[in-house]
Design an enzyme around this catalytic site. Structure first.
Site, PDB file in Angstrom:
ATOM      1  N   TYR A 166     -11.047   3.105  15.425  1.00 48.88           N
ATOM      2  CA  TYR A 166     -10.126   3.561  14.379  1.00 48.88           C
ATOM      3  C   TYR A 166     -10.023   5.079  14.388  1.00 48.88           C
ATOM      4  O   TYR A 166      -8.922   5.637  14.304  1.00 48.88           O
ATOM      5  CB  TYR A 166     -10.601   3.067  13.014  1.00 48.88           C
ATOM      6  CG  TYR A 166      -9.696   3.478  11.872  1.00 48.88           C
ATOM      7  CD1 TYR A 166      -8.418   2.934  11.745  1.00 48.88           C
ATOM      8  CD2 TYR A 166     -10.113   4.412  10.926  1.00 48.88           C
ATOM      9  CE1 TYR A 166      -7.576   3.307  10.705  1.00 48.88           C
ATOM     10  CE2 TYR A 166      -9.285   4.791   9.876  1.00 48.88           C
ATOM     11  CZ  TYR A 166      -8.014   4.249   9.773  1.00 48.88           C
ATOM     12  OH  TYR A 166      -7.178   4.633   8.742  1.00 48.88           O
ATOM     13  N   GLY A 226       0.782  -1.230   0.000  1.00 48.52           N
ATOM     14  CA  GLY A 226       0.000   0.000   0.000  1.00 48.52           C
ATOM     15  C   GLY A 226       0.811   1.276   0.000  1.00 48.52           C
ATOM     16  O   GLY A 226       1.800   1.429  -0.724  1.00 48.52           O
TER      17      GLY A 226
END
Length: 310
Positions: A175, A25
């Site tokens: 998160y 990524g």
């Protein structure tokens, strides 16, 4: 005004960089482009197998570039300490640390040290790593720490009374908390470095909505389905998503305390430009409280003065 691209990265020959989560990524692209410009890049990866595969791919993409693989599990303070010791021994002067790695919206779990997975990995692991590498960073002439947050930091709050998520756990909320912690940390590190008169700069970046494996490896159920669809229909390519952190890391005009993200609608995609941390994330009192808690939880104390009240 022309947009900033990877072609604008200056020559980095002689510089040493650490990129966490560099096996895939955003981290992979960041490591690749830093290596392409001549930096010696320490590729930090949790999985030895994925790390080796990424190293081979990086070497094939940029023949002759200097990539070095080191194991790092940000969910284990023992691993963080071992990694930092190895890097500092090999590279006494470190020019760049990109705190990129992260996990996103997994089911409730804990790290090796008993911290809630996302807070422990995304924030505490990087907090400890940065503190342990600060001497090496300070030994360089103009080092930078780039901490990668998210547009998801915006609704985030720090649940100081339930950091472990024992009373209440929701994957997305946890998160958001971890990404807010990244923002609070990056700005508080900037303030403390400034107060110390340190040449080290602390910057923040976020990738907008970028197509990485985070959307599909962490979430479960409908969130995983929506993540896969979003990656195909909405997200910008990972090469574009990495540009804000690359700009924060390398642009000679970038300054400590700045935050780079996409300039498009809702900062989801676009060219890398200066953006703002939401007011909660700019609160020095909240940041100082998080800093104290983070030192206590990790056992890593920074030799930096508390920033004076504004």
């Amino acid at each position: 005004m022309s947009s900033w691209t990877a072609e604008d990265i200056p020559d980095l020959t002689g510089r040493t960089a650490v990129v966490t989560g560099a096996n895939s990524g955003l981290g992979f692209v960041t490591a690749r482009e830093l290596g392409r410009r001549g930096a010696h890049v320490v590729v930090a990866a949790r999985s030895p197998e994925r790390g080796e595969a990424a190293l081979r791919e990086l070497q094939a993409a940029v023949p002759g570039a200097a990539f070095e693989l080191q194991a790092l599990d940000l969910g284990s303070l023992e691993s963080v300490r071992a990694f930092a010791a190895a890097v500092a021994a090999a590279h006494p002067a470190l020019d760049l640390l990109v705190n990129n790695a992260g996990v996103m919206m997994p089911p409730k779990g804990t790290t090796a040290d008993g911290f809630e997975t996302q807070f422990g990995t995304n924030h505490l692991g990087h907090f400890a790593l940065t503190g342990l590498l600060l001497s090496a960073l300070s030994a360089a002439s103009a080092a930078r720490v780039v901490t990668v947050s998210s547009i998801e930091h915006k609704p985030g709050k720090i649940a100081f009374d339930d950091l472990a998520g024992e009373r209440s756990y929701a994957p997305r909320k946890a998160y958001q908390q971890s990404k807010m912690a990244n923002a609070l940390f990056g700005l508080e590190l900037h303030r403390r470095l400034q107060a110390a008169g340190s040449p080290v700069a602390s910057l923040l970046a976020h990738p907008g909505y970028s197509a990485t494996n985070l959307q599909t490896t962490g979430p479960t159920g409908l969130m995983k389905v929506f993540g896969a669809i979003g990656n195909k229909l909405i997200a910008q390519p990972v090469d574009r998503g990495a540009l804000p952190q690359l700009r924060a890391a390398t642009d000679p005009a970038a300054r400590s305390g700045q935050f780079y993200g996409p300039d498009g609608f809702q900062e989801m995609r676009g060219d890398p430009e200066l953006v703002e941390v939401v007011p909660y994330g700019q609160d020095a009192g909240t940041a100082a409280r998080l800093w104290t808690v983070s030192e206590e939880l990790t056992g890593v104390a920074y030799d930096l003065p508390v920033a004076p009240a504004a």
